[in-house]
Scaffold this motif. Structure first.
Motif, PDB file in Angstrom:
ATOM      1  N   MET A 190      38.681 102.612   0.718  1.00 33.14           N
ATOM      2  CA  MET A 190      38.658 101.599   2.035  1.00 33.14           C
ATOM      3  C   MET A 190      38.447 102.152   3.478  1.00 33.14           C
ATOM      4  O   MET A 190      37.886 101.510   4.236  1.00 33.14           O
ATOM      5  CB  MET A 190      40.035 101.218   1.589  1.00 33.14           C
ATOM      6  N   VAL A 224      34.709 102.164   3.885  1.00 40.58           N
ATOM      7  CA  VAL A 224      34.100 100.810   4.205  1.00 40.58           C
ATOM      8  C   VAL A 224      34.495 100.417   5.623  1.00 40.58           C
ATOM      9  O   VAL A 224      33.429  99.856   6.242  1.00 40.58           O
ATOM     10  CB  VAL A 224      35.055  99.723   3.235  1.00 40.58           C
ATOM     11  N   ASP A 251      28.671  98.491   3.216  1.00 39.23           N
ATOM     12  CA  ASP A 251      29.339  98.883   1.914  1.00 39.23           C
ATOM     13  C   ASP A 251      28.458  99.068   0.941  1.00 39.23           C
ATOM     14  O   ASP A 251      28.479  98.465  -0.223  1.00 39.23           O
ATOM     15  CB  ASP A 251      30.244  97.718   1.421  1.00 39.23           C
ATOM     16  N   LEU A 277      34.199  98.000  -2.404  1.00 35.86           N
ATOM     17  CA  LEU A 277      34.890  96.859  -2.785  1.00 35.86           C
ATOM     18  C   LEU A 277      34.758  96.155  -4.002  1.00 35.86           C
ATOM     19  O   LEU A 277      35.594  95.450  -4.571  1.00 35.86           O
ATOM     20  CB  LEU A 277      34.896  96.023  -1.512  1.00 35.86           C
ATOM     21  N   ALA A 306      32.316  92.654   0.624  1.00 35.38           N
ATOM     22  CA  ALA A 306      32.517  93.339   1.793  1.00 35.38           C
ATOM     23  C   ALA A 306      32.606  92.020   2.895  1.00 35.38           C
ATOM     24  O   ALA A 306      33.325  92.391   4.026  1.00 35.38           O
ATOM     25  CB  ALA A 306      31.477  94.123   2.130  1.00 35.38           C
ATOM     26  N   PHE A 362      36.144  90.655   3.081  1.00 35.82           N
ATOM     27  CA  PHE A 362      36.798  91.778   3.686  1.00 35.82           C
ATOM     28  C   PHE A 362      36.989  91.762   4.972  1.00 35.82           C
ATOM     29  O   PHE A 362      37.906  91.852   5.909  1.00 35.82           O
ATOM     30  CB  PHE A 362      36.509  93.179   2.888  1.00 35.82           C
ATOM     31  N   GLY A 396      42.417  93.808  -5.598  1.00 31.70           N
ATOM     32  CA  GLY A 396      41.718  93.304  -4.801  1.00 31.70           C
ATOM     33  C   GLY A 396      42.511  91.979  -3.712  1.00 31.70           C
ATOM     34  O   GLY A 396      42.137  91.741  -2.803  1.00 31.70           O
TER      35      GLY A 396
END
Length: 189
Positions: free
Chosen positions: A1, A4, A59, A64, A71, A74, A143
């Motif tokens: 994480m 990212v 990413d 992810l 991504a 996110f 997730g």
């Protein structure tokens, strides 16, 4: 994480680094700078799909995807609630090709995001449901937990961020140092 988010910071800096605020020789450089910054920051505020996809494209490892998260989704969840104000724009009296803009952002803090994700993940890990799930089901649930946890974190106001600008080739550009400060503030590092 964390990888990212680091990639997202780099992407945000590259995106804003390409921003050229035209018109150094305009009668009101302050207005040109203010309009340019507004245009760019509005893309984040409005969760512009193209910008979120560009940031999310960083990413590269697909970290992810393991959890069924894109991504882009996110980034959209992270920036939900983002806002800003341009507090001031000042042209340097001694060198009219230099300026400073001061902005205040409203953004989620990574500390709060990590805390919320950790709490939600620990709760899930200790639930009875986990033992009957496959690895893919667990990853998908993680997730969902991550996106839900991020969505529950409120955006908070940062301190003032000073963005130095320079005028080159009749275009105002945020300097590399300013882009770095903006990236740090955007992700509230």
């Amino acid at each position: 994480m964390k990888k990212v988010l680091a990639a997202a910071v780099a992407a945000m800096m590259l995106t804003f680094g390409c921003v050229a605020l035209a018109g150094c020789s305009q009668p009101s450089s302050e207005d040109v700078i203010r309009e340019g910054l507004t245009r760019e920051l509005d893309q984040v505020k409005n969760l512009d799909g193209e910008l979120m996809a560009e940031i999310g494209a960083q990413d590269a490892a697909g970290e992810l995807e393991t959890y069924g998260i894109t991504a882009q989704s996110f980034m959209e969840t992270y920036f939900d609630g983002f806002d800003y104000s341009i507090d001031s724009v000042t042209i340097d009296e001694g060198d009219k090709n230099k300026a400073t803009a001061v902005v205040t952002l409203k953004v989620k803090t990574l500390t709060d995001v990590y805390t919320k994700i950790t709490e939600a993940s620990q709760e899930f890990a200790t639930s009875d449901d986990v033992s009957s799930m496959t690895e893919d089901e667990i990853n998908k649930k993680v997730g969902e937990i991550v996106l839900q946890a991020i969505s529950e974190v409120p955006a908070t106001e940062t301190g003032a961020v000073t963005l130095p600008l320079v005028c080159e080739n009749n275009e105002w550009q945020v300097t590399d140092a300013g882009l770095q400060q903006l990236g740090i503030a955007m992700f509230n590092l």
